[in-house]
Structures are given as C-alpha cells and as structure tokens.
Design a protein around this motif. Structure first.
Motif, mmCIF file in Angstrom:
data_model
loop_
_atom_site.group_PDB
_atom_site.id
_atom_site.type_symbol
_atom_site.label_atom_id
_atom_site.label_comp_id
_atom_site.label_asym_id
_atom_site.label_seq_id
_atom_site.Cartn_x
_atom_site.Cartn_y
_atom_site.Cartn_z
ATOM 1 N N HIS A 34 0.862 -1.188 0.000
ATOM 2 C CA HIS A 34 0.000 0.000 0.000
ATOM 3 C C HIS A 34 0.898 1.237 0.000
ATOM 4 O O HIS A 34 1.768 1.378 0.867
ATOM 5 N N GLN A 36 0.734 4.416 0.886
ATOM 6 C CA GLN A 36 0.858 5.253 2.078
ATOM 7 C C GLN A 36 1.512 4.491 3.230
ATOM 8 O O GLN A 36 2.221 5.089 4.037
ATOM 9 N N LYS A 95 -4.160 -4.152 6.747
ATOM 10 C CA LYS A 95 -3.572 -2.811 6.659
ATOM 11 C C LYS A 95 -3.908 -2.010 7.912
ATOM 12 O O LYS A 95 -3.055 -1.329 8.465
ATOM 13 N N VAL A 99 -1.263 -0.132 10.438
ATOM 14 C CA VAL A 99 -1.341 1.332 10.596
ATOM 15 C C VAL A 99 -1.600 1.695 12.051
ATOM 16 O O VAL A 99 -0.976 2.620 12.591
ATOM 17 N N TYR A 116 -1.767 12.352 7.167
ATOM 18 C CA TYR A 116 -2.139 11.343 6.175
ATOM 19 C C TYR A 116 -2.250 9.956 6.808
ATOM 20 O O TYR A 116 -3.076 9.141 6.387
ATOM 21 N N LEU A 120 -5.576 7.722 6.894
ATOM 22 C CA LEU A 120 -5.533 6.358 6.385
ATOM 23 C C LEU A 120 -6.147 5.392 7.398
ATOM 24 O O LEU A 120 -6.919 4.508 7.033
ATOM 25 N N GLU A 123 -9.863 5.747 7.199
ATOM 26 C CA GLU A 123 -10.364 5.138 5.958
ATOM 27 C C GLU A 123 -10.376 3.620 6.064
ATOM 28 O O GLU A 123 -11.347 2.961 5.676
#
Length: 172
Positions: A34, A36, A95, A99, A116, A120, A123
C-alpha cells in the motif's frame, strides 16, 4: 540500530518467511505494498526485515526476540534499545492493524503522527465496516452540516430532505 539512533527513529522489524506461505506472500502483496503504508515505513521508521527461515545473523536476531522460525509475519516496532513501542503484531494481517501499530508506536515514542496516516487509519476502519450512520433533523441543514461535519470522528456528511424535513446524514 545505528541508523535508527542517528536518525532518531524507531525500528519497524518484520519477521517474515521468504519466500513464504500464502499468508506471508499475501501480507507483502496486500499490506506492505500500500503506497501510504510504504511511505510511512520508509520515512517514519527504519525498516528491518528478518527472514524466519535463514541461518546466520537473521537466526541470531530471531532468537534474541524469542520468535519461532515457523511463524507467519510478525511486526515489532521498537526503539534502538529494543523497547517495544507497540504490541507485537501477529495474527492481524490487515492494513488497519499495521497502521494502528505504527500510530501507537509513534505516539508512545513522542513523535508526531502525520495527518495522512491518521486519515488512512480512519479510511481503513471505515472500509472494514467499523463506521455507523445517523440522520439528524435540523431547522437548517446547511447550518447543521457545517457544525456536525466538524465533530471529531465524523467521516462524511450529507444534507438533504427527508419526509419534508431538513436533515443531515452523518457517517462516523
């Protein structure tokens, strides 16, 4: 460790089988690719990969952490002095899991979390079905949307009419 000390960054250590089973290769394809996440790993941490199934230095490091040679992907985020900054990430091959661990580690290391990365995380939580919707009747949906959309945790807002009333629909 030397690079982490010089750059004042935590280490993100990935214990991984290479070439590995479908879980290991899937983690690489689905999580570690990914853009980011890659950006965060490369700029906020010193990334280190330890092969679970290689002898020599990799085996020595694996043993120093008490990691078994047969495990699926494991992530540890540590200071250069091996102090854990987030819980050992094992069994969560998402993910969102990685994160969250990165954000926790940065916070525990008193480092700023880039916007960001926070976005993320939101999201990814929304995409995993962890959001809810609510509809509120308002005297003026433009005023209501302007105020409610700025509440912490609100992901999106939409104004409109429902059964003749002005309403604001929120996703949070």
């Amino acid at each position: 460790v030397i690079k982490a000390k010089e750059q004042n960054k935590p280490l993100l250590v990935l214990f991984q089988e290479v070439p590995g089973c479908s879980t290991s290769s899937g983690y690489g394809k689905n999580v570690l690719s990914h853009p980011q996440i890659v950006e965060a790993i490369e700029t906020l941490f010193v990334p280190v990969a330890i092969y679970n199934n290689h002898s020599g230095e990799d085996e020595r490091i694996l043993n120093s952490f008490g990691e078994p040679s047969w495990n699926n992907p494991v992530v540890r985020i540590i200071t250069p002095n091996k102090k854990e900054l987030a819980s050992r990430l094992s069994g969560n091959y998402t993910k969102a899991g990685l994160v969250k661990a990165m954000i926790t580690a940065l916070q525990n290391d008193n480092k700023p979390v880039p916007p960001y990365l926070k976005l993320l995380a939101q999201e990814l939580n929304v995409n995993s079905g962890r959001s809810e919707n609510a509809v509120f009747a308002m005297h003026c949906f433009w005023v209501g949307e302007g105020k409610l959309a700025n509440v912490h945790g609100v992901i999106s807002s939409k104004s409109g009419f429902m059964e003749g009333h002005e309403v604001v629909e929120l996703e949070f």
